[in-house]
Write a protein that holds these residues in place. Structure first.
Motif, mmCIF file in Angstrom:
data_model
loop_
_atom_site.group_PDB
_atom_site.id
_atom_site.type_symbol
_atom_site.label_atom_id
_atom_site.label_comp_id
_atom_site.label_asym_id
_atom_site.label_seq_id
_atom_site.Cartn_x
_atom_site.Cartn_y
_atom_site.Cartn_z
ATOM 1 N N ILE A 444 0.855 -1.190 0.000
ATOM 2 C CA ILE A 444 0.000 0.000 0.000
ATOM 3 C C ILE A 444 0.888 1.236 0.000
ATOM 4 O O ILE A 444 1.842 1.344 0.774
ATOM 5 N N ALA A 445 0.531 2.182 -0.883
ATOM 6 C CA ALA A 445 1.211 3.481 -0.917
ATOM 7 C C ALA A 445 0.145 4.568 -0.930
ATOM 8 O O ALA A 445 -0.829 4.492 -1.701
ATOM 9 N N CYS A 446 0.303 5.574 -0.080
ATOM 10 C CA CYS A 446 -0.685 6.651 0.040
ATOM 11 C C CYS A 446 0.004 7.995 -0.175
ATOM 12 O O CYS A 446 1.188 8.189 0.156
ATOM 13 N N SER A 447 -0.780 8.956 -0.704
ATOM 14 C CA SER A 447 -0.249 10.291 -0.938
ATOM 15 C C SER A 447 -1.419 11.223 -1.191
ATOM 16 O O SER A 447 -2.553 10.783 -1.433
ATOM 17 N N SER A 448 -1.149 12.515 -1.158
ATOM 18 C CA SER A 448 -2.176 13.470 -1.580
ATOM 19 C C SER A 448 -2.260 13.460 -3.098
ATOM 20 O O SER A 448 -1.302 13.119 -3.790
ATOM 21 N N LEU A 449 -3.428 13.855 -3.603
ATOM 22 C CA LEU A 449 -3.612 13.875 -5.054
ATOM 23 C C LEU A 449 -2.655 14.868 -5.715
ATOM 24 O O LEU A 449 -2.302 14.706 -6.886
ATOM 25 N N ARG A 450 -2.232 15.873 -4.967
ATOM 26 C CA ARG A 450 -1.333 16.878 -5.518
ATOM 27 C C ARG A 450 0.124 16.573 -5.182
ATOM 28 O O ARG A 450 1.005 17.376 -5.461
ATOM 29 N N GLY A 451 0.350 15.402 -4.549
ATOM 30 C CA GLY A 451 1.706 15.036 -4.151
ATOM 31 C C GLY A 451 2.429 14.265 -5.240
ATOM 32 O O GLY A 451 2.617 14.747 -6.360
ATOM 33 N N SER A 452 2.796 13.028 -4.920
ATOM 34 C CA SER A 452 3.566 12.224 -5.868
ATOM 35 C C SER A 452 2.727 11.849 -7.074
ATOM 36 O O SER A 452 1.523 11.592 -6.957
ATOM 37 N N PRO A 453 3.325 11.796 -8.267
ATOM 38 C CA PRO A 453 2.584 11.318 -9.441
ATOM 39 C C PRO A 453 2.226 9.843 -9.271
ATOM 40 O O PRO A 453 2.848 9.103 -8.517
#
Length: 753
Positions: A444-453
């Protein structure tokens, strides 16, 4: 009225009359067919039960005969008491067998049960025409021959299974020992299969004497059944088939209420035809005016529908997986591309779950690709149930899936979803003919939509998936920066290992093995060490896991082998008497089809080298290359040892099959031998297994002299461990052996470093 019938407007009524008549005949015919199908279905259900019982009972009885034949093949010296005890144990759970007979050299000498079967003892198959052909066929083919039904010498009728017993020899082909016969009592078989029960409601005929199927003779029931259009099925028996033919008791019944059914059809026909006759004349003119327009409209709409459906199918096929119906990689990448392009206008955060089915290859190999496809479909159905409607779940290839979820709290959502998915895989999965257990590993990898591509998140989820598999599978792991650093470190270590191989940084150290009674040096184990240019001498625990991941173990095995052989030559040249050297062998090395040819080129003296195999290697019967290589190693005079014996993989049957030279008791067992009575009893049992099979026993991990004395008293022939000698370099070992010289008495003290 005649004029009305002849006018075109009356034609629909005439057609309807004919149609109703034909439909009535068809309905009457179908009524008969449905009734017959129902009756035949009922007979088919009963017949399938009979077939299953016959096949199951015969298979069970044949397996008992195989077990007895296998016992004689393993121990051809079984006496009558052992034979009787074995057969009584096998027959304890019930069977249709009337007797089991053993005939060494074709003469029956052992029979159980003896009571009622005394006339079978002393029977010479070669002088009994009725049975000679069957036993000769069994001896010639080397396979089971099932004959019968036959009249038995001791009275009655039965099926006789002939099992040839071939005894293996250390060299040369197996030797024919004799025949084991399993006699199935036919009346008991019929009774246990339900054929002679009072409530058996079929007229049944069985034909196929001697497994000839439809070409064989009828030996149960009447020939009359075959003339009554019976339902026929086939019973599979070893070496052939029987054919079962059955009808209901008294023949096929006729359908009830035929007259009332036909009257009802006629009444319905009248209600259909009369209104058509009246209204057809009124609407004939109007229909003629509308037909052309309706037909043109219908054709246009049909063409448009076909084009739309074709376009829909093409688009769906290009974006979805054909097997599971889930979106495919292209669909996933399109979706992630839209998220990346709209990231500045969207709120929330994103979680990407990379899912992989555990042991999927083993399912494919063991049960076939059809079972593997069902497992993939099961996984897809589970994911449809667990994930939300707005989530995207795609199969990206093989047994890998990727899910994309957008949420305000993606970590909590991903953890909940992963728990549900793993829980759904904990139960046995129905794959058609078999049921099996599997599991899911999830990264699982999580990020903001405006963060990592999204492309970076996919890589991060894959790294987390690798970690989940590394930690034991059937679990989930979140991506972290520490995990990323760990992967980078592992990649750096892998590069250093490959460089170390190219630059010759790997060497062999040796740990001594001593006779448990005399403490004389009897063997050495070669252990790999890495002379790292910056970190110094590294033990295997520091690098062996990464080496296995990059498939470098076979190369390291070869380096240790060549190094050990070179050291041996130098020691012999220096006048040192060198004992046997054992080296570890990985599965990748044993899978090398060129292994035996390379070993032949090394001209290894028989008895001077041993290969240590882990238990998991020699249990793999499905790998023919591994099995062939182990067989050839023995021919070259290379001893086979089972390392870490007792850690949970091995069975006595597999040990008997492999016939190693020595068993090495795992250090986990020897560590508590001084304090644990149960451990001592377990080791004593292992020693007894080795003694009965002519296999030596080595105890490794001996940390104290007290342990050494206890293991000696338990029967271990060889000891290895820090209490007696630590691993050392070749030069250190040579100096130690030269300084101590050859032993002259039985009280030699342990070598120390």
């Amino acid at each position: 009225m005649n004029g009305l019938v002849l006018r075109p407007a009356s034609l629909p009524a005439l057609i309807a009359l004919v149609a109703v008549g034909l439909l009535g005949l068809l309905a009457d015919h179908q009524n008969h067919q449905l009734f017959e199908q129902h009756a035949r279905a009922a007979v088919a259900d009963r017949l399938s039960v009979v077939r299953a019982r016959l096949e199951g009972n015969i298979s069970r009885d044949i397996q008992i005969g195989r077990a007895v034949a296998a016992a004689f093949a393993t121990r051809p010296t079984l006496d009558k008491n052992e034979f009787t005890t074995l057969v009584e144990h096998l027959l304890a759970d019930g069977s249709d067998l009337r007797l089991i007979a053993a005939a060494p050299d074709m003469v029956v000498s052992m029979v159980h049960p003896l009571v009622g079967n005394e006339r079978a003892v002393g029977l010479d198959y070669m002088n009994t025409p009725a049975q000679r052909d069957a036993v000769l066929r069994a001896r010639t083919t080397g396979h089971l021959v099932l004959a019968g039904p036959l009249d038995l010498v001791q009275g009655g009728v039965g099926l006789i299974g002939r099992f040839p017993v071939l005894v293996s020899r250390p060299a040369g082909p197996p030797v024919f020992w004799g025949i084991v016969s399993a006699v199935i009592d036919l009346e008991r078989l019929y009774g246990n299969s339900g054929l002679t029960a009072a409530d058996f409601d079929l007229d049944l005929t069985i034909r196929g004497r001697d497994g000839k199927g439809a070409a064989g003779e009828v030996f149960f029931g009447s020939d009359d059944v075959l003339a009554q259009n019976p339902l026929i099925t086939t019973v599979s028996i070893p070496g052939g088939t029987w054919e079962l033919a059955a009808t209901p008791k008294g023949g096929w019944p006729a359908p009830p209420n035929t007259t009332s059914f036909r009257f009802m059809i006629a009444l319905i026909g009248a209600f259909v035809v009369l209104p058509i006759l009246v209204t057809g004349h009124l609407y004939a003119e109007r229909r003629r005016n509308l037909d052309e327009l309706s037909e043109a409209k219908r054709l246009a709409e049909a063409r448009n529908t076909q084009l739309e459906e074709a376009n829909r199918r093409v688009r769906h096929t290009s974006l979805h997986d054909a097997l599971t119906g889930l979106p495919n990689r292209r669909h996933l990448m399109d979706h992630l591309g839209r998220l990346d392009s709209e990231a500045l206008t969207l709120e929330g955060r994103i979680a990407i779950l990379h899912l992989d089915i555990d042991r999927f290859k083993q399912v494919n190999d063991a049960y076939g690709h059809a079972a593997g496809d069902r497992l993939l479909q099961h996984a897809a159905d589970l994911m449809r149930t667990v994930f939300r409607p707005d989530d995207i779940v795609a199969r990206i290839g093989g047994d890998e899936f990727v899910a994309v979820c957008v949420s305000d709290a993606p970590e909590d959502l991903a953890r909940t979803l992963a728990d549900k998915l793993i829980a759904g895989f904990r139960h046995p999965i129905d794959l058609g003919e078999v049921r099996c257990r599997s599991g899911l590993s999830i990264g699982i990898a999580c990020s903001s939509l405006r963060g990592s591509p999204s492309s970076k998140l996919l890589i991060d989820a894959d790294i987390a998936l690798y970690r989940a598999k590394k930690l034991g599978r059937n679990r989930f792991e979140f991506f972290t920066r520490a995990l990323e650093a760990e992967v980078v470190s592992a990649k750096r270590l892998a590069d250093e290992i490959l460089t170390g191989i190219d630059e010759g940084q790997f060497d062999a150290h040796y740990q001594q093995q001593f006779d448990a009674s005399t403490r004389e040096l009897v063997g050495l184990e070669a252990l790999i060490r890495w002379k790292h240019p910056t970190e110094g001498l590294l033990p295997p625990a520091r690098f062996i896991g990464v080496a296995e991941d990059i498939n470098a173990l076979p190369v390291l095995d070869h380096i240790v082998l060549e190094t050990a052989l070179a050291h041996r030559l130098s020691w012999v040249a220096a006048g040192i008497e060198v004992p046997r050297i054992a080296v570890n062998v990985s599965m990748g090395r044993l899978r090398d089809e060129r292994l035996v040819d390379r070993l032949r080129e090394m001209t290894i003296q028989p008895g001077t080298l041993a290969f240590e195999l882990t238990e998991a290697i020699y249990l793999d019967d499905s790998d023919q290359v591994v099995s062939d290589n182990i067989h050839c190693l023995k021919k070259l005079g290379i001893d086979i040892e089972i390392d870490d014996f007792g850690t949970g993989y091995a069975s006595i049957v597999s040990v008997m099959r492999l016939q190693p030279k020595r068993l090495k008791i795992a250090s986990q067992l020897t560590a508590t031998v001084a304090a644990s009575g149960s451990q001592r009893q377990l080791i004593r049992s292992i020693v007894e297994i080795g003694r009965t099979q002519g296999i030596g026993v080595v105890a490794e991990g001996v940390e104290t002299i007290e342990q050494a004395d206890i293991l000696r008293d338990l029967g271990c022939q060889t000891l290895q461990g820090y209490a007696l000698g630590r691993p050392m370099s070749a030069d250190q070992l040579a100096g130690l052996m030269l300084s101590q010289g050859e032993p002259t008495t039985g009280d030699r003290r342990p070598l120390r470093t």
